[in-house]
Design a protein around this motif. Structure first.
Motif, PDB file in Angstrom:
ATOM      1  N   LYS A   1       0.846  -1.198   0.000  1.00 50.34           N
ATOM      2  CA  LYS A   1       0.000   0.000   0.000  1.00 50.34           C
ATOM      3  C   LYS A   1       0.878   1.243   0.000  1.00 50.34           C
ATOM      4  N   LEU A   2       0.379   2.300  -0.637  1.00 48.90           N
ATOM      5  CA  LEU A   2       1.066   3.585  -0.575  1.00 48.90           C
ATOM      6  C   LEU A   2       1.033   4.123   0.852  1.00 48.90           C
ATOM      7  N   TRP A   3      -0.102   3.968   1.550  1.00 51.46           N
ATOM      8  CA  TRP A   3      -0.267   4.500   2.899  1.00 51.46           C
ATOM      9  C   TRP A   3      -0.998   3.481   3.764  1.00 51.46           C
ATOM     10  N   HIS A   4      -0.527   3.312   4.991  1.00 47.85           N
ATOM     11  CA  HIS A   4      -1.242   2.520   5.983  1.00 47.85           C
ATOM     12  C   HIS A   4      -1.259   3.350   7.258  1.00 47.85           C
ATOM     13  N   GLY A   5      -2.450   3.702   7.726  1.00 50.01           N
ATOM     14  CA  GLY A   5      -2.564   4.654   8.820  1.00 50.01           C
ATOM     15  C   GLY A   5      -2.911   4.092  10.177  1.00 50.01           C
ATOM     16  N   ASP A   6      -3.057   2.789  10.330  1.00 54.53           N
ATOM     17  CA  ASP A   6      -3.409   2.205  11.623  1.00 54.53           C
ATOM     18  C   ASP A   6      -2.138   1.762  12.344  1.00 54.53           C
ATOM     19  N   VAL A   7      -1.707   2.538  13.345  1.00 50.56           N
ATOM     20  CA  VAL A   7      -0.457   2.220  14.047  1.00 50.56           C
ATOM     21  C   VAL A   7      -0.585   1.004  14.957  1.00 50.56           C
ATOM     22  N   HIS A   8      -1.799   0.586  15.258  1.00 49.60           N
ATOM     23  CA  HIS A   8      -2.008  -0.567  16.134  1.00 49.60           C
ATOM     24  C   HIS A   8      -2.360  -1.808  15.328  1.00 49.60           C
ATOM     25  N   SER A   9      -1.836  -1.886  14.137  1.00 47.15           N
ATOM     26  CA  SER A   9      -2.133  -2.981  13.218  1.00 47.15           C
ATOM     27  C   SER A   9      -0.855  -3.742  12.899  1.00 47.15           C
TER      28      SER A   9
ATOM     29  N   GLN B   1       4.926  -1.834   7.349  1.00 46.35           N
ATOM     30  CA  GLN B   1       4.998  -2.871   6.329  1.00 46.35           C
ATOM     31  C   GLN B   1       4.831  -2.326   4.914  1.00 46.35           C
ATOM     32  N   HIS B   2       4.380  -1.093   4.787  1.00 44.81           N
ATOM     33  CA  HIS B   2       4.046  -0.533   3.475  1.00 44.81           C
ATOM     34  C   HIS B   2       4.961   0.642   3.120  1.00 44.81           C
ATOM     35  N   LEU B   3       4.634   1.352   2.062  1.00 48.44           N
ATOM     36  CA  LEU B   3       5.494   2.434   1.572  1.00 48.44           C
ATOM     37  C   LEU B   3       5.505   3.653   2.492  1.00 48.44           C
ATOM     38  N   SER B   4       4.389   3.908   3.163  1.00 44.52           N
ATOM     39  CA  SER B   4       4.357   5.034   4.096  1.00 44.52           C
ATOM     40  C   SER B   4       3.338   4.762   5.192  1.00 44.52           C
ATOM     41  N   ASP B   5       3.584   5.396   6.332  1.00 48.50           N
ATOM     42  CA  ASP B   5       2.716   5.288   7.495  1.00 48.50           C
ATOM     43  C   ASP B   5       2.992   6.516   8.363  1.00 48.50           C
ATOM     44  N   TRP B   6       2.463   6.534   9.554  1.00 46.80           N
ATOM     45  CA  TRP B   6       2.652   7.711  10.409  1.00 46.80           C
ATOM     46  C   TRP B   6       4.122   7.939  10.775  1.00 46.80           C
ATOM     47  N   TYR B   7       4.931   6.890  10.747  1.00 48.16           N
ATOM     48  CA  TYR B   7       6.341   7.036  11.097  1.00 48.16           C
ATOM     49  C   TYR B   7       7.185   7.539   9.931  1.00 48.16           C
ATOM     50  N   THR B   8       6.577   7.647   8.760  1.00 49.45           N
ATOM     51  CA  THR B   8       7.260   8.240   7.606  1.00 49.45           C
ATOM     52  C   THR B   8       7.722   9.659   7.939  1.00 49.45           C
ATOM     53  N   PHE B   9       6.908  10.395   8.685  1.00 50.31           N
ATOM     54  CA  PHE B   9       7.269  11.768   9.043  1.00 50.31           C
ATOM     55  C   PHE B   9       8.575  11.803   9.835  1.00 50.31           C
TER      56      PHE B   9
ATOM     57  N   ASP C   1      10.157  -4.363  10.347  1.00 50.87           N
ATOM     58  CA  ASP C   1       9.669  -3.788   9.089  1.00 50.87           C
ATOM     59  C   ASP C   1       9.799  -4.792   7.951  1.00 50.87           C
ATOM     60  N   SER C   2       8.958  -4.614   6.941  1.00 53.84           N
ATOM     61  CA  SER C   2       9.185  -5.339   5.693  1.00 53.84           C
ATOM     62  C   SER C   2      10.342  -4.645   4.971  1.00 53.84           C
ATOM     63  N   ILE C   3      10.956  -5.332   4.028  1.00 54.48           N
ATOM     64  CA  ILE C   3      12.049  -4.730   3.266  1.00 54.48           C
ATOM     65  C   ILE C   3      11.529  -3.555   2.454  1.00 54.48           C
ATOM     66  N   VAL C   4      10.331  -3.681   1.903  1.00 56.56           N
ATOM     67  CA  VAL C   4       9.737  -2.561   1.158  1.00 56.56           C
ATOM     68  C   VAL C   4       9.627  -1.330   2.047  1.00 56.56           C
ATOM     69  N   ASN C   5       9.182  -1.520   3.298  1.00 52.33           N
ATOM     70  CA  ASN C   5       9.058  -0.394   4.215  1.00 52.33           C
ATOM     71  C   ASN C   5      10.420   0.197   4.562  1.00 52.33           C
ATOM     72  N   SER C   6      11.406  -0.649   4.810  1.00 53.17           N
ATOM     73  CA  SER C   6      12.745  -0.144   5.133  1.00 53.17           C
ATOM     74  C   SER C   6      13.326   0.660   3.975  1.00 53.17           C
ATOM     75  N   MET C   7      13.162   0.169   2.761  1.00 51.11           N
ATOM     76  CA  MET C   7      13.681   0.894   1.592  1.00 51.11           C
ATOM     77  C   MET C   7      12.918   2.207   1.397  1.00 51.11           C
ATOM     78  N   ALA C   8      11.609   2.177   1.635  1.00 52.87           N
ATOM     79  CA  ALA C   8      10.819   3.416   1.549  1.00 52.87           C
ATOM     80  C   ALA C   8      11.273   4.399   2.622  1.00 52.87           C
ATOM     81  N   ASP C   9      11.550   3.903   3.834  1.00 57.45           N
ATOM     82  CA  ASP C   9      12.028   4.780   4.909  1.00 57.45           C
ATOM     83  C   ASP C   9      13.327   5.482   4.504  1.00 57.45           C
ATOM     84  N   ILE C  10      14.228   4.744   3.864  1.00 56.65           N
ATOM     85  CA  ILE C  10      15.469   5.360   3.377  1.00 56.65           C
ATOM     86  C   ILE C  10      15.149   6.411   2.321  1.00 56.65           C
TER      87      ILE C  10
END
Length: 192
Positions: free
Chosen positions: A44-52, A57-65, A126-135
């Motif tokens: 997903k481009l965005w996943h907004g549920d921090v308690h999930s 696991q996805h490309l962006s979430d609240w911790y992207t900031f 994190d998933s690898i996709v999420n880690s790479m997106a975080d970078i």
């Protein structure tokens, strides 16, 4: 652009080096047997549920900031610590530091620390996709900080910190605090 802070020029070789460092981090995460994508089977481009279980696991979430703020901080460190020519090579260095954090964050010691000291009770890394997106988000923050006036970068960082604090009861500041020195009252408040 301020005369005190000339625009950052990232040499092509430095950009390639940053990409190679990110690929090396991905290879290490693969070797660590991290899941490539969310166990849910989607990206997903965005996943907004921090308690999930899909958080981080996805490309962006609240911790992207927080990762964008990392880029702001790495740019500031490069601006103050490196001379003009060396600053062009600060991006690969920032990617290496962020990549080191992604590797550490996905190690059993930090995963367990998150579970013990924060509200992330079911955190499994994190998933690898999420880690790479975080970078990538950190690199975006780095480039933004190099282009924006310092006051705008600071205002944006404060908006991110206060916004995530209000919306999810967490942010970069609290994340660092709770990892380094957990406070029961903060954990209780974050659990809402």
């Amino acid at each position: 652009m301020s005369a005190l802070r000339p625009s950052l020029r990232i040499p092509r070789a430095a950009a390639i080096a940053a990409l190679l460092v990110a690929l090396a981090v991905a290879a290490i995460l693969v070797a660590m047997d991290r899941p490539p994508i969310c166990q849910c089977g989607t990206i997903k481009l965005w996943h907004g549920d921090v308690h999930s279980s899909e958080n981080s696991q996805h490309l962006s979430d609240w911790y992207t900031f927080s990762h964008v703020i990392h880029g702001f901080l790495f740019y500031a460190a490069a601006h103050f610590a490196l001379r003009a020519r060396a600053r062009g090579w600060a991006l690969p260095l920032a990617v290496a530091v962020e990549g080191f954090w992604e590797i550490l964050e996905n190690s059993p010691i930090i995963i367990n620390r998150y579970r013990e000291a924060t509200i992330a009770l079911g955190y499994s890394g994190d998933s690898i996709v999420n880690s790479m997106a975080d970078i990538g988000w950190m690199a975006l923050g780095f480039v933004l900080a190099s282009r924006l006036p310092a006051w705008a970068t600071i205002a944006l960082a404060l908006a991110f910190e206060l916004g995530t604090l209000a919306l999810i009861r967490d942010n970069l500041t609290l994340n660092v605090l709770m990892l380094a020195w957990p406070i029961d009252a903060v954990r209780t408040w974050q659990g809402g």
